[in-house]
Design an enzyme around this catalytic site. Structure first.
Site, PDB file in Angstrom:
ATOM      1  N   ASP A  29       0.816  -1.220   0.000  1.00  0.00           N
ATOM      2  CA  ASP A  29       0.000   0.000   0.000  1.00  0.00           C
ATOM      3  C   ASP A  29       0.852   1.275   0.000  1.00  0.00           C
ATOM      4  O   ASP A  29       1.959   1.265  -0.515  1.00  0.00           O
ATOM      5  CB  ASP A  29      -0.950  -0.030   1.209  1.00  0.00           C
ATOM      6  CG  ASP A  29      -2.287   0.603   0.882  1.00  0.00           C
ATOM      7  OD1 ASP A  29      -2.316   1.824   0.684  1.00  0.00           O
ATOM      8  OD2 ASP A  29      -3.290  -0.127   0.800  1.00  0.00           O
ATOM      9  N   HIS A  52      -3.911   5.032   4.167  1.00  0.00           N
ATOM     10  CA  HIS A  52      -4.620   3.830   3.733  1.00  0.00           C
ATOM     11  C   HIS A  52      -3.971   2.538   4.214  1.00  0.00           C
ATOM     12  O   HIS A  52      -4.634   1.656   4.763  1.00  0.00           O
ATOM     13  CB  HIS A  52      -4.695   3.879   2.206  1.00  0.00           C
ATOM     14  CG  HIS A  52      -5.609   2.896   1.583  1.00  0.00           C
ATOM     15  ND1 HIS A  52      -5.144   1.863   0.798  1.00  0.00           N
ATOM     16  CD2 HIS A  52      -6.940   2.776   1.608  1.00  0.00           C
ATOM     17  CE1 HIS A  52      -6.173   1.166   0.357  1.00  0.00           C
ATOM     18  NE2 HIS A  52      -7.273   1.692   0.827  1.00  0.00           N
ATOM     19  N   SER A  68     -11.545  -1.885   0.343  1.00  0.00           N
ATOM     20  CA  SER A  68     -10.258  -1.739   1.039  1.00  0.00           C
ATOM     21  C   SER A  68     -10.276  -2.321   2.431  1.00  0.00           C
ATOM     22  O   SER A  68      -9.227  -2.696   2.953  1.00  0.00           O
ATOM     23  CB  SER A  68      -9.903  -0.257   1.169  1.00  0.00           C
ATOM     24  OG  SER A  68      -9.315   0.187   0.000  1.00  0.00           O
TER      25      SER A  68
END
Ligand code: NAG
Ligand code: NAG
Ligand code: NAG
Ligand code: NAG
Ligand code: NAG
Ligand code: NAG
Ligand code: CA
Ligand code: CA
Ligand code: CA
Ligand code: CA
Length: 677
Positions: A205, A246, A420
């Site tokens: 990520d 994230h 996600s």
């Protein structure tokens, strides 16, 4: 090729070039990946004679695992030089060199995190409500059965878990009440003693804030790297928008520390967690390949919550090196048992996207996971496709809760969302499964998911069908909700699935009709004879259609296929936003819907323009690729292959098969599609 088709395409191509001129950017880097027939000295030679230079492999450490792949750079341009694709002559120089097997100029690809969501659509129409109230009856029936089971002591191993972590009460995705059908069963697996010990999960990520006080104790330096800056520390880059939170959010879902009064509890809270920073910079094929192959003997599970744009008009997937990295992972990773790649299926639902246009999702090597909302619904952002394997909890409509997890700056959040959040939750569940049985291969894991996922918690959504092997499937959820407890129980007494075979089947005859204009249907048949010596498959796993198709508007194309057992899988739904004229080139359309079926007989593929008047399509090449086993393994050894928690509901929720489908009636195609889920 038909000349008028050519001229239509040329005309529209010219228009398209004009439109795209504004959008084109200088995405190509002064970096080429090449495969050279020879060692590093040969590579230096080849570089020198073409006025390129060899970039030392140390800078691109992981490509070590790839034989004879080297990185070259043009000497006459600065290292960071960017270009449009006007360097074809340099490409050609490399391609001309007989020592070079292939070369690929590196390009910064668009890779989107699967959490940034557009606003939700207007409230549900009457049609949706109707199906919901229809299913209320079924829901009551389900809950009654559960209570019945409970009263007979069949469901009593629920321990009341109390943690002092501040987010624990908000972690509905872990501790749904024992009566609820919306439950992965994670706490029951903890009760069995499995919490992810000894399993290594790495999040690919935008970085990982590993010194976060709710992650640090589980952080594994050895499972981490920064591919963007080429250093071992994947700490995210901080900016005023917190745009790189994230990876840290995804990591918390897996491995937050329990009972420390900080944030929450990871679903596999003793798993070690690593971060590979790869999205905060140019995401070239080299960067992806390095990330997907990073320490693959050490890392067990990779979780990826990103991919090509979800704009509903993109067809993109792994390039040559990333594809090699995935293949290397499943063959070399985990001492040859294969790495587990968990992939978020995408958030393009409101833009009409289809996850079979995302080559990472549709790869047979990835476990692609869709979201289910707190109330068991298919979220408005989610995408349908035939390669999705299963579903895990995440955000839904406004009124549904999101996922609570760690955030950057040593904070916590209740706002993680989209596919996600579903993918790392699935990765955590699979960490529990691997702890229970570390011998499982990457294929065993996929079989286990098919053999245990449940449709009945998700019966508010239509579209459930039963395949010829008795498995229920749905383009929204694959085989259903991941069931951690069933997975772990089955994993501990699992017959490994035997060796896999792949059969490539050519069309039965030259296509009767290769071009379609007025919405006519292109039919392609594949015949697999009994006892065909080169195809010993008795039980199917993935089925793929590899296709090259020219279209005047790609988004008008629909493709669907019946197996010899009349199971229908929709391989491509029309995508209204996709006006591209690029068609599909050797594109793999993957379906898991035929899992367990016997492949002998006639396969029927139909390709059609959904808009009758304008668009043209021409089929240039197509193959049927079957994956499967000759001998039964896993739940194929049972008869029937599987039982569901709620067998009673099967006949009520599954839609009729289409054995009577008349391929000669275009009218019927339309009716069929208007009603098909
Ligand atoms: C590639 O080789 C061909 C034939 O040998 C030659 O005509 C052409 O000019 C070469 N191209 C480049 C860019 O060197
Ligand atoms: C829903 O149904 C009601 C009554 O059947 C009707 O009055 C209303 O207009 C419908 N709403 C929509 C959005 O179709
Ligand atoms: C983590 O490291 C950063 C910089 O390296 C530092 O600013 C921050 O305070 C650290 N956080 C914790 C919780 O130690
Ligand atoms: C990481 O690797 C080093 C040396 O390679 C080893 O000493 C250390 O124990 C490893 N750490 C973990 C958490 O496995
Ligand atoms: C894993 O394999 C080893 C060696 O083959 C065996 O001893 C062990 O029992 C297996 N574990 C499980 C859970 O099947
Ligand atoms: C398509 O599938 C075939 C068979 O599984 C595989 O060999 C090939 O690499 C795939 N291509 C891509 C681009 O994934
Ligand atoms: Ca760094
Ligand atoms: Ca905690
Ligand atoms: Ca997508
Ligand atoms: Ca997949």
């Amino acid at each position: 090729m038909i000349s008028w088709l050519n001229s239509i395409i040329c005309l529209v191509v010219l228009l398209a070039i004009n439109l795209n001129a504004v959008a084109s950017e200088e995405n190509y880097q002064n970096i080429w990946a090449v495969k050279i027939d020879g060692d590093v000295y040969k590579a230096k030679d080849v570089a020198r004679r073409n006025n390129f230079e060899l970039i030392q492999k140390a800078r691109f450490l992981v490509l070590d695992g790839f034989d004879n792949i080297y990185i070259l750079r043009r000497k006459d341009l600065p290292e960071n030089h960017r270009m449009k694709r006007q360097t074809i002559e340099h490409d050609q120089i490399l391609k001309n060199d007989s020592s070079i097997i292939w070369s690929e100029q590196q390009r910064s690809a668009i890779r989107v995190k699967r959490t940034i969501l557009p606003p939700p659509p207007p409230p549900a129409s009457n049609k949706t409500k109707r199906s919901s109230s229809f299913n209320d009856k079924l829901r009551n029936l389900w809950d009654t059965t559960q209570q019945f089971m409970f009263s007979f002591g069949m469901n009593q191993n629920k321990v009341l878990h109390q943690f002092n972590d501040e987010l624990w009460p908000s972690q509905w995705h872990i501790h749904s009440s024992g009566f609820s059908r919306f439950d992965h069963g994670i706490t029951r697996v903890w009760d069995m003693g499995f919490t992810g010990k000894g399993i290594v999960v790495s999040i690919l990520d935008d970085g990982l804030e590993w010194n976060h006080s709710d992650l640090q104790a589980n952080y594994d330096h050895n499972a981490s790297y920064d591919m963007n800056d080429d250093d071992p520390d994947p700490t995210p880059r901080y900016d005023m928008f917190n745009s790189n939170s994230h990876g840290t959010r995804c990591a918390g879902v897996v491995s937050m520390i329990p009972q420390n009064k900080k944030c929450g509890v990871g679903a596999a809270y003793h798993a070690r967690i690593g971060g590979i920073r790869c999205l905060d910079g140019d995401v070239s094929d080299i960067v992806e390949a390095n990330s997907l192959a990073f320490r693959n003997e050490y890392i067990d599970i990779y979780s990826a919550s990103w991919g090509p744009s979800d704009d509903g008009m993109t067809v993109d997937g792994p390039k040559i090196l990333a594809q090699m990295a995935l293949e290397r992972g499943i063959t070399h990773g985990r001492k040859g048992r294969g790495n587990i790649y968990v992939w978020a299926s995408g958030n393009g639902g409101s833009r009409g996207d289809n996850c079979n246009c995302d080559g990472y999702v549709s790869s047979i090597y990835t476990i692609s996971i869709n979201s289910v909302s707190e109330s068991g619904r298919f979220p408005w952002y989610a995408e349908k496709c035939s390669s999705t394997l299963a579903a895990a909890f995440s955000s839904g409509a406004f009124s549904d809760k999101k996922i609570a997890t760690t955030d950057i700056h040593n904070t916590c959040t209740r706002e993680h969302s989209g596919t996600s959040a579903a993918a790392p939750l699935a990765a955590a569940i699979l960490a529990l499964v691997l702890e229970a049985n570390p011998n499982l291969t990457w294929r065993d894991i996929q079989h286990l998911i098919v053999c245990t996922s449940e449709f009945s918690p998700l019966l508010d959504e239509r579209g459930w069908r039963k395949n010829g092997a008795g498995f229920l499937f749905n383009s929204r959820f694959g085989f259903g909700l991941l069931m951690a407890e069933s997975l772990v129980r089955m994993a501990t007494r699992w017959d490994p699935v035997p060796e896999k075979y792949i059969c490539v089947i050519q069309p039965k005859q030259l296509f009767q009709q290769q071009v379609s204009t007025n919405g006519d249907i292109i039919r392609v048949y594949f015949l697999l004879q009994q006892n065909q010596p080169d195809c010993p498959i008795e039980f199917l796993e993935h089925v793929q259609i590899k296709i090259t198709l020219e279209t005047s508007k790609r988004g008008n194309t629909r493709m669907f296929m019946f197996s010899p057992q009349d199971t229908l899988s929709v391989l491509m739904y029309p995508r209204i936003k996709d006006n591209s004229m690029d068609g599909f080139h050797n594109w793999n359309l993957t379906s898991v819907h035929y899992w367990g079926e016997k492949p002998i007989g006639l396969w029927r593929l139909y390709i059609q323009n959904s808009q009758k008047d304008k668009s043209v399509l021409q089929l240039n090449n197509v193959q049927l690729i079957l994956h499967g086993v000759r001998q039964p393994g896993g739940c194929f050894k049972h008869h029937p292959f599987r039982r569901y928690l709620n067998e009673d509901l099967i006949s009520q929720v599954t839609q009729a098969p289409f054995a009577e489908f008349d391929e000669n009636s275009p009218q019927q195609f339309d009716n069929f599609f208007d009603n098909y889920e």
